[in-house]
Design a protein around this motif. Structure first.
Motif, mmCIF file in Angstrom:
data_model
loop_
_atom_site.group_PDB
_atom_site.id
_atom_site.type_symbol
_atom_site.label_atom_id
_atom_site.label_comp_id
_atom_site.label_asym_id
_atom_site.label_seq_id
_atom_site.Cartn_x
_atom_site.Cartn_y
_atom_site.Cartn_z
ATOM 1 N N LEU A 149 76.416 55.894 7.780
ATOM 2 C CA LEU A 149 76.529 56.731 6.588
ATOM 3 C C LEU A 149 77.987 56.935 6.192
ATOM 4 C CD1 LEU A 149 75.285 58.715 4.499
ATOM 5 C CD2 LEU A 149 75.389 60.480 6.266
ATOM 6 N N SER A 150 78.845 57.203 7.169
ATOM 7 C CA SER A 150 80.262 57.423 6.890
ATOM 8 C C SER A 150 80.917 56.172 6.311
ATOM 9 C CB SER A 150 80.988 57.852 8.170
ATOM 10 O OG SER A 150 80.469 59.064 8.671
ATOM 11 N N GLN A 151 80.572 55.020 6.869
ATOM 12 C CA GLN A 151 81.145 53.767 6.391
ATOM 13 C C GLN A 151 80.696 53.454 4.971
ATOM 14 O OE1 GLN A 151 80.147 50.782 9.295
ATOM 15 N NE2 GLN A 151 81.582 51.564 10.830
ATOM 16 N N LYS A 152 79.423 53.719 4.674
ATOM 17 C CA LYS A 152 78.905 53.453 3.326
ATOM 18 C C LYS A 152 79.557 54.387 2.307
ATOM 19 C CE LYS A 152 76.081 51.317 0.520
ATOM 20 N NZ LYS A 152 76.161 49.858 0.268
ATOM 21 N N LEU A 153 79.737 55.629 2.699
ATOM 22 C CA LEU A 153 80.395 56.591 1.812
ATOM 23 C C LEU A 153 81.811 56.124 1.477
ATOM 24 C CD1 LEU A 153 79.950 59.509 0.594
ATOM 25 C CD2 LEU A 153 81.248 60.320 2.567
ATOM 26 N N HIS A 154 82.535 55.696 2.492
ATOM 27 C CA HIS A 154 83.903 55.221 2.282
ATOM 28 C C HIS A 154 83.915 53.966 1.420
ATOM 29 C CE1 HIS A 154 87.823 53.383 3.174
ATOM 30 N NE2 HIS A 154 88.234 54.620 3.421
ATOM 31 N N ALA A 155 82.972 53.058 1.654
ATOM 32 C CA ALA A 155 82.921 51.822 0.879
ATOM 33 C C ALA A 155 82.614 52.095 -0.592
ATOM 34 C CB ALA A 155 81.869 50.886 1.466
ATOM 35 N N THR A 156 81.843 53.134 -0.857
ATOM 36 C CA THR A 156 81.439 53.445 -2.229
ATOM 37 C C THR A 156 82.504 54.214 -2.989
ATOM 38 O OG1 THR A 156 79.131 53.553 -1.495
ATOM 39 C CG2 THR A 156 79.644 54.514 -3.650
ATOM 40 N N PHE A 157 83.119 55.200 -2.340
ATOM 41 C CA PHE A 157 84.038 56.100 -3.030
ATOM 42 C C PHE A 157 85.510 55.874 -2.692
ATOM 43 C CE2 PHE A 157 80.052 58.502 -3.127
ATOM 44 C CZ PHE A 157 80.021 58.943 -4.441
ATOM 45 N N GLY A 158 85.795 55.196 -1.570
ATOM 46 C CA GLY A 158 87.171 55.099 -1.118
ATOM 47 C C GLY A 158 87.546 56.302 -0.273
ATOM 48 N N GLY A 159 88.786 56.339 0.167
ATOM 49 C CA GLY A 159 89.212 57.370 1.107
ATOM 50 C C GLY A 159 89.766 58.626 0.490
ATOM 51 N N GLN A 160 89.975 58.656 -0.827
ATOM 52 C CA GLN A 160 90.644 59.797 -1.446
ATOM 53 C C GLN A 160 89.751 60.616 -2.375
ATOM 54 O OE1 GLN A 160 93.744 60.461 -0.417
ATOM 55 N NE2 GLN A 160 93.574 58.616 0.874
ATOM 56 N N PHE A 161 88.499 60.232 -2.531
ATOM 57 C CA PHE A 161 87.642 60.882 -3.523
ATOM 58 C C PHE A 161 87.269 62.305 -3.119
ATOM 59 C CE2 PHE A 161 83.901 61.666 -6.091
ATOM 60 C CZ PHE A 161 84.205 61.036 -7.295
ATOM 61 N N PHE A 162 86.961 62.500 -1.829
ATOM 62 C CA PHE A 162 86.508 63.806 -1.346
ATOM 63 C C PHE A 162 87.552 64.454 -0.449
ATOM 64 C CE2 PHE A 162 82.619 61.180 -1.721
ATOM 65 C CZ PHE A 162 81.998 61.886 -2.743
ATOM 66 N N ALA A 163 87.626 65.780 -0.521
ATOM 67 C CA ALA A 163 88.542 66.507 0.361
ATOM 68 C C ALA A 163 88.045 66.470 1.804
ATOM 69 C CB ALA A 163 88.686 67.950 -0.114
ATOM 70 N N ARG A 164 86.723 66.539 2.002
ATOM 71 C CA ARG A 164 86.146 66.584 3.344
ATOM 72 C C ARG A 164 84.918 65.671 3.399
ATOM 73 N NH1 ARG A 164 84.692 72.596 3.760
ATOM 74 N NH2 ARG A 164 84.339 72.216 1.540
ATOM 75 N N PRO A 165 85.127 64.355 3.415
ATOM 76 C CA PRO A 165 83.983 63.438 3.363
ATOM 77 C C PRO A 165 83.017 63.594 4.522
ATOM 78 C CG PRO A 165 86.017 62.280 3.936
ATOM 79 C CD PRO A 165 86.422 63.646 3.487
ATOM 80 N N ASN A 166 83.474 64.091 5.673
ATOM 81 C CA ASN A 166 82.568 64.222 6.822
ATOM 82 C C ASN A 166 81.473 65.256 6.594
ATOM 83 O OD1 ASN A 166 84.205 62.335 7.972
ATOM 84 N ND2 ASN A 166 84.601 63.468 9.847
ATOM 85 N N CYS A 223 76.857 58.213 -8.622
ATOM 86 C CA CYS A 223 77.874 59.250 -8.764
ATOM 87 C C CYS A 223 79.278 58.652 -8.817
ATOM 88 C CB CYS A 223 77.757 60.246 -7.609
ATOM 89 S SG CYS A 223 76.199 61.179 -7.627
ATOM 90 N N ALA A 224 79.511 57.593 -8.064
ATOM 91 C CA ALA A 224 80.819 56.941 -8.099
ATOM 92 C C ALA A 224 81.110 56.370 -9.477
ATOM 93 C CB ALA A 224 80.883 55.842 -7.046
ATOM 94 N N ASN A 225 80.062 55.993 -10.204
ATOM 95 C CA ASN A 225 80.230 55.457 -11.548
ATOM 96 C C ASN A 225 80.455 56.540 -12.595
ATOM 97 O OD1 ASN A 225 79.968 52.745 -10.832
ATOM 98 N ND2 ASN A 225 77.725 52.812 -10.980
ATOM 99 N N HIS A 226 80.221 57.808 -12.211
ATOM 100 C CA HIS A 226 80.364 58.908 -13.171
ATOM 101 C C HIS A 226 81.075 60.111 -12.543
ATOM 102 C CE1 HIS A 226 77.850 57.073 -16.273
ATOM 103 N NE2 HIS A 226 77.042 56.687 -15.288
ATOM 104 N N PRO A 227 82.308 59.950 -12.105
ATOM 105 C CA PRO A 227 83.034 61.087 -11.516
ATOM 106 C C PRO A 227 83.232 62.233 -12.492
ATOM 107 C CG PRO A 227 84.520 59.258 -11.956
ATOM 108 C CD PRO A 227 83.133 58.724 -12.157
#
Length: 310
Positions: free
Chosen positions: A67-84, A182-186
């Motif tokens: 799940l964490s890897q997919k989230l990073h692949a979709t949004f990148g590393g800077q989109f969320f303050a606390r992705p975990n 959601c990544a397509n509509h920030p």
């Protein structure tokens, strides 16, 4: 029916987790609790919570990593303050047929698992007044302008710190499809106060789960539960909401640092120190206290420890 509670935690929130588990076990010694690791720094808290409360670590850690890897692949590393924070979505795929998810900055004042009885007539429950503040911290007005959601639908937005549902109601593919949408509509989302997962998960629930129920809409109304509410009255380590003449079900310090001087500090401190086998918390002195106030706080700490040992 197999029911239980999920929390998400690591070693940095040990005191909060202790307070939450003390409150849960005060009213309910049997309901199983599973901890989802927030990150790899969780082994100390896992041992402590297992020893004193029987808390188990989530079994499928491979899914959490996926799940964490997919989230990073979709949004990148800077989109969320606390992705975990998204790791809490592992709830959909765990051991419980019906579950509550509870943030660690909460204490409860009842057998909280009984709120899952509302799932007899719905598929998803929450219990908060998030919608009264409008769509802030969830959506931007764009979702209404583009008719992504109706005015009626957005009245079902919720705080991501307390909710319940049913296993596999959301699939893994649902999660990843939601991430992509959601990544397509920030522009749809309000991340101005670092809410991370809350806007995305609200979007998913509004799109994919039509049978929703906010417990505050039950017959006879329901009390508030946010620690920023000033009018709750304290009695015997419980809180009372005078606007509805009801005791609180739980209290959530969402957006509030739990420390001496914060709202309802005495309530949180009581539950944190409730278990006789766990050492009392060392209370930090706030930065703006005088030397006299810091010395007084130190003396109070020593007296509390002495009274507990007697």
């Amino acid at each position: 029916m197999n029911r239980g509670i999920y929390i998400i935690a690591n070693d940095k929130v040990i005191d909060q987790a202790i307070a939450l588990l003390n409150s849960i076990r005060l009213y309910d010694v049997n309901t199983p609790v599973v901890m989802i690791p927030y990150d790899d720094n969780y082994h100390h808290i896992a041992d402590l919570l297992n020893t004193y409360y029987g808390v188990q670590v989530y079994a499928d850690l491979d899914f959490i990593e996926r799940l964490s890897q997919k989230l990073h692949a979709t949004f990148g590393g800077q989109f969320f303050a606390r992705p975990n924070q998204f790791r809490k979505q592992a709830c959909w795929f765990g051991k419980f047929d019906e579950f509550l998810y509870i943030d660690t900055d909460i204490v409860v004042f009842e057998k909280i698992i009984d709120n899952l009885n509302h799932l007899r007539h719905s598929d998803f429950i929450c219990c908060d007044y998030q919608h009264l503040g409008g769509i802030k911290n969830v959506f931007n007005p764009q979702v209404l302008k583009e008719q992504v959601f109706t005015e009626t639908e957005i009245k079902d937005i919720f705080n991501g710190g307390f909710w319940g549902s049913k296993k596999n109601l959301i699939s893994e593919e649902d999660l990843y499809t939601t991430f992509a949408e959601c990544a397509n509509h920030p522009e749809y989302f309000d991340f101005s106060e670092k809410t991370s997962d809350q806007p995305i998960i609200n979007y998913m629930l509004l799109k994919r789960v039509p049978r929703r129920f906010n417990i505050i809409r039950r017959e006879g109304k329901a009390p508030g539960n946010w620690a920023g509410t000033p009018h709750f009255q304290t009695h015997n380590h419980l809180l009372f909401d005078t606007t509805v003449n009801q005791s609180l079900q739980y209290l959530h310090w969402a957006g509030i640092r739990i420390q001496p001087g914060c709202p309802y500090w005495e309530i949180w401190e009581y539950y944190r120190n409730l278990h006789p086998a766990i050492p009392l918390m060392d209370i930090p002195a706030t930065a703006n206290k005088t030397l006299w106030e810091r010395n007084l706080a130190s003396i109070k700490n020593k007296l509390r420890r002495l009274n507990t040992s007697l």
